[in-house]
Structure formats: structure tokens, C-alpha cells
Design a protein around this motif. Structure first.
Motif: not given
Length: 505
Positions: A148-156, A162-177
């Protein structure tokens, strides 16, 4: 950084849509059964799509097309093996596991099912199986975070950390909730997105390369230039190579995140429809992934000036072809399919780790009378904990520990596969046999590679899944036969579950 680039806009909308589904699922999550298995009320369509999406991670859109682009259709044996293994898993395991887990104290996790299925008074089975899940899935999660981080890194165009956190937080958010329901509902959308991308992209590549005659001629030209036979399933491989590649299908019988979807189905009959939907989805997706790599050979043969889009990495072929052939708005949607593949697998892995800690360790050993609210919130906290550990591991994308991910599929398949199958079919199987099988399978998978690393023997080319699966099965049978027969109560419960399954068919 976050301008009105169409690709980024559609990509961002997709992410917030997934989080929104997590919020909606929150209101349907009342107890631990809801959080871990969705209250066992998933219908055929959601069961099928969720099982497929949780199975097919980023390798489907990156690894497999890249392998076919490099070597040709010979890499298609993995797709053939996976298809066969998945079908047999749906046919022989899905319905039985759904019924047997309910008859064994309504088990919510695989370790809990093993514990009650064999009526053990000690907790060795639960500890060993839960530990295997935690170790392998935590490393698996780290792999997903990196993808996920590599995808965010390339896209943004941002740095990796930084991309590591963006990619992880997107998944963590809905799984956590939202827990299992959020994961299953989002998986359904993500599976739909994946099949859309894997059908549309090869069609566009095929047309972009010029059609049937042009594609055939270009592939033959590339094959002659590189000394390969791209259109052959046999060129450049051996019998051992084919068997080892196809043996990936054996892994399905022991994958906890896929088995959890069977356990969560609303009924055995719903699984029949789910099997048809799931297998159709899988065949189309695997066929599309192979086609992307195969037609990509022709496309870049016809357009050598575009080869730079690969940046020297064959795994980028899906991304490169998408950006070259589609409108930027469509690119955002299709690239979301890669994130969907990563998120769907990562989310279920986080949830399985959380359930192993919450249900199998915390409730099983420390707080057997804990309230449902306490267990649900502990489950959410464990999602965060496992995610943080995975992010720490993933901070170095070249970390050697990530090399273990290649063995994780084999590890689960060999440690759990024969145990699951025999526990559903053989009444004489014992707890000691199950324990011996798990340990034998896991040990052989871990030791096989190092054992033959410097050997000239053909055994070094055998996928560790095969000897691990065999070792587990033999250990289960031999130790069970040497052990005393299971108690009358255990055998009676097996007969009741078997009778209930046959009535439900």
C-alpha cells in the motif's frame, strides 16, 4: 500535493467511501460474534466476494501479470492450481466447517474450533494454532502495508515513510470501526472493482496492440528475440516445476482468513450459491491477470517507446498499461483496484490477528467472563496494536523479515490444511494427532528451504507446501492411530454435526 488531479480525486473518494462503510457497519456490531464473524449472517454474494477479495492480494494485479510478462503462459500454472484448490475447498470444506464450528460451542475462530472439536482439557491446541496465526499474519500484514505504501508513494509523489502511514490508516480505520461486517462489505465492493479492472484492462491492451493477428505476430517476434516460448504452458519448466507451482492450490485448505468466510455464512445452502459466484469471480480475475501480462508483451513490442513506464520493474506492468491507455479519471478507479486488493487482504489479516488475541488468549485464559462490550473494544485495540507492529516491521521495505511472507501461504496450508480436512471427515482423529500435524507441517515448511539451499538435489526445487502438507497429514494419521480413541462425547458430537450437515445439503 493533493491538487485536483483526476486520478488522485477518484482514488481519494474511493478511500473515504470504504471508511464510510466501516462507520455504517459499526451500528450493526453489538457483540464479539458480530465483530469477528458478522453474527454468521453473510449471504451468498457477500460470502463469495469477501472470500475472493480477502484471498487475492496485490500479487493478483502486480505479481502475476509481471511474472507472465517476463516468462509467458508457463506462469499460468499457479492460476490453474489456485482455481482447482479453491474449488475443492468450497466443495468439501466450506459447508462442513460452517456446521461443525456451530456444533462445537459455536466456535468463532479456528483455534477455538480445534479446541472444542477434540474436547481437550489443556490449551496446547489453542496456544499453538493461535501462535501460528499471530506470527504468520503479523508478517503478512507488514507485506500489505509495504504494498500500500508503494502505491501511495507513486501516486502522491511523497516519501516512503509518509506513504506508509497513509496506506495503513486507510485500512485500519474501517477495520477498527466496523470489524468483520465492515471488512466483508468493503471486500464485496473491492472484489467488484478488481474484476472490473481485470476485465477492462486486458481488453484495452489487446485493442491497443492491434487485435488478434497483430498480438500473435508481436508475441512471436518477442519470443524469437528473447529465446522464449511465451505462448507455451510447458516451455522452460519441468515436471517438478509444474507440480510445485500448481501446489499453491493446497494452501486454500488452511488459510484462516478464507475459512472465516465459510464460518460466517448464514447457512450451508447459501454456500452453494457462494461457491458458484466465487469461482466465477476467481476464474475471470485470474484469467484477466494472466491476459494483462501476456498482452503486455505484445503492447510493448508494438510501442517500445512506452517501455520506460515500467521503470525497469515487471510488477509495474498493470500500473504502466493503465496510465498509458486510460483517461485519468478511469486511471484513478482502476488503480483503486490495486489498493482494493491490498486493503481487502490486509483488513482480514488484521481482524484474524485481533480475534486470535481477543478470543483465544484474552477470553480463553485471562477473562473467560468478560462482557461482550469489553471484548469488542479489546478486539479494536488489538487491530491497532497489530497494525502498529506491522508498520514498524514495514518501515524498512527491504527488511529481510518480509522475505518470510513467501512462506506464509505454505505455512498456513501445511500447518492447518490437513488438520482442517481430517477434522471434518475422520471421527477417529485425536487432539494429539492434530497438534503433531500442525507442528510437523510448520516445521517442514520453515526448514525445507534452508535444508536444501546449497544442495544440488532436485528437492531444492520442490515448493515447501508439498512436503509440509504431506508431513502434516502423516503426523495426524499416525499419532491419532497410536493414541487412544476420542471420548464418546467427542465422537457423538462429530456424528451430530455430520448428520446436521447432510440434512442441510
Amino acid at each position: 500535493m493533493f491538487g485536483l488531479d483526476p486520478t488522485i480525486v477518484t482514488f481519494t473518494i474511493y478511500i473515504f467511501g470504504m471508511i464510510g462503510i466501516g462507520v455504517a457497519a459499526y451500528y450493526y456490531t453489538k457483540d464479539l460474534s458480530d465483530y469477528i464473524l458478522g453474527g454468521r449472517r453473510l449471504g451468498s454474494f457477500v460470502t463469495a466476494m469477501s472470500a475472493g477479495a480477502s484471498d487475492m492480494s496485490g500479487w493478483l494485479l502486480m505479481g502475476l501479470p509481471g511474472a507472465v510478462y517476463l516468462s509467458g503462459l508457463v506462469e499460468g500454472w499457479i492460476a490453474i492450481g489456485l482455481t482447482l484448490g479453491a474449488y475443492l475447498n468450497w466443495l468439501f470444506v466450506a459447508g462442513r466447517l460452517r456446521v461443525y464450528t456451530e456444533f462445537n460451542h459455536n466456535a468463532l475462530t479456528l483455534p477455538e474450533y480445534f479446541h472444542h472439536r477434540f474436547g481437550t482439557r489443556h490449551n496446547a491446541l489453542k496456544i499453538v494454532s493461535a501462535s501460528i496465526i499471530l506470527v504468520f499474519f503479523t508478517i503478512y500484514c507488514a507485506s500489505g502495508v509495504v504494498a500500500g505504501a508503494k502505491l501511495f508513494q507513486n501516486l502522491f509523489s511523497i516519501d516512503y515513510s509518509t506513504a506508509l502511514w497513509y496506506g495503513a490508516l486507510a485500512t485500519i480505520a474501517y477495520t477498527f470501526i466496523g470489524g468483520f461486517l465492515a471488512v466483508s462489505w468493503t471486500d464485496t465492493i473491492q472484489a467488484t472493482l478488481m474484476i472490473f479492472a481485470l476485465i477492462l484492462t486486458p481488453v484495452m491492451v489487446y485493442l491497443g496492440a492491434g487485435g488478434a493477428d497483430e498480438v500473435s505476430a508481436l508475441i512471436q517476434t518477442a519470443a524469437a528475440a528473447n529465446g522464449k516460448e511465451y505462448g507455451s504452458l510447458l516451455h522452460g519448466t519441468t515436471f517438478i516445476g509444474i507440480i510445485s507451482t500448481a501446489a499453491w492450490g493446497l494452501g486454500y485448505f488452511g488459510q484462516p482468513h478464507i475459512l472465516a468466510r465459510f464460518m460466517a455464512a448464514e447457512s450451508v445452502k447459501s454456500l452453494v450459491g457462494a461457491r458458484r459466484i466465487g469461482m466465477t469471480w476467481m476464474i475471470l480475475c485470474l484469467g484477466g491477470a494472466v491476459a494483462v501480462g501476456y498482452f503486455g508483451i505484445a503492447y510493448f513490442g508494438a510501442n517500445p517507446a512506452d517501455v520506460g513506464a515500467l521503470a525497469g520493474k515487471k510488477e509495474r506492468i498493470f500500473i504502466a498499461l493503465t496510465t498509458l491507455l486510460f483517461n485519468p479519471w478511469i486511471v484513478g478507479i482502476i488503480l483503486s483496484a490495486i489498493l482494493a486488493a491490498v486493503m481487502s487482504t490486509l483488513s482480514c489479516q488484521l481482524l484474524l490477528c485481533s480475534s486470535a488475541i481477543t478470543e483465544d488468549f484474552y477470553k480463553g485464559f485471562f477473562r473467560p467472563n468478560a462482557s461482550q462490550k469489553e471484548l469488542v473494544w479489546l478486539g479494536r485495540m488489538m487491530v491497532l496494536l497489530i497494525a502498529v507492529i506491522s508498520i514498524v516491521i514495514a518501515y524498512n521495505p527491504e527488511s529481510e523479515v518480509l522475505g518470510l511472507v513467501a512462506n506464509a501461504w505454505a505455512g498456513f496450508g501445511a500447518a492447518f490444511g490437513p488438520v482442517v480436512i481430517l477434522s471434518l471427515l475422520w471421527k477417529r482423529m485425536t487432539a494429539k494427532g492434530a497438534l503433531a500435524g500442525m507442528i510437523a507441517g510448520a516445521v517442514v515448511v520453515i526448514a525445507w528451504g534452508p535444508m536444501f539451499k546449497d544442495s544440488a538435489s532436485w528437492l531444492k526445487n520442490v515448493y515447501e507446501m508439498i512436503p509440509g502438507f504431506i508431513a502434516c497429514g502423516l503426523a495426524v494419521v499416525i499419532v491419532s492411530l497410536l493414541d487412544k480413541a476420542p471420548s464418546t462425547a467427542v465422537q457423538q458430537r462429530f456424528d451430530e454435526a455430520d448428520a446436521a450437515y447432510r440434512r442441510a445439503e
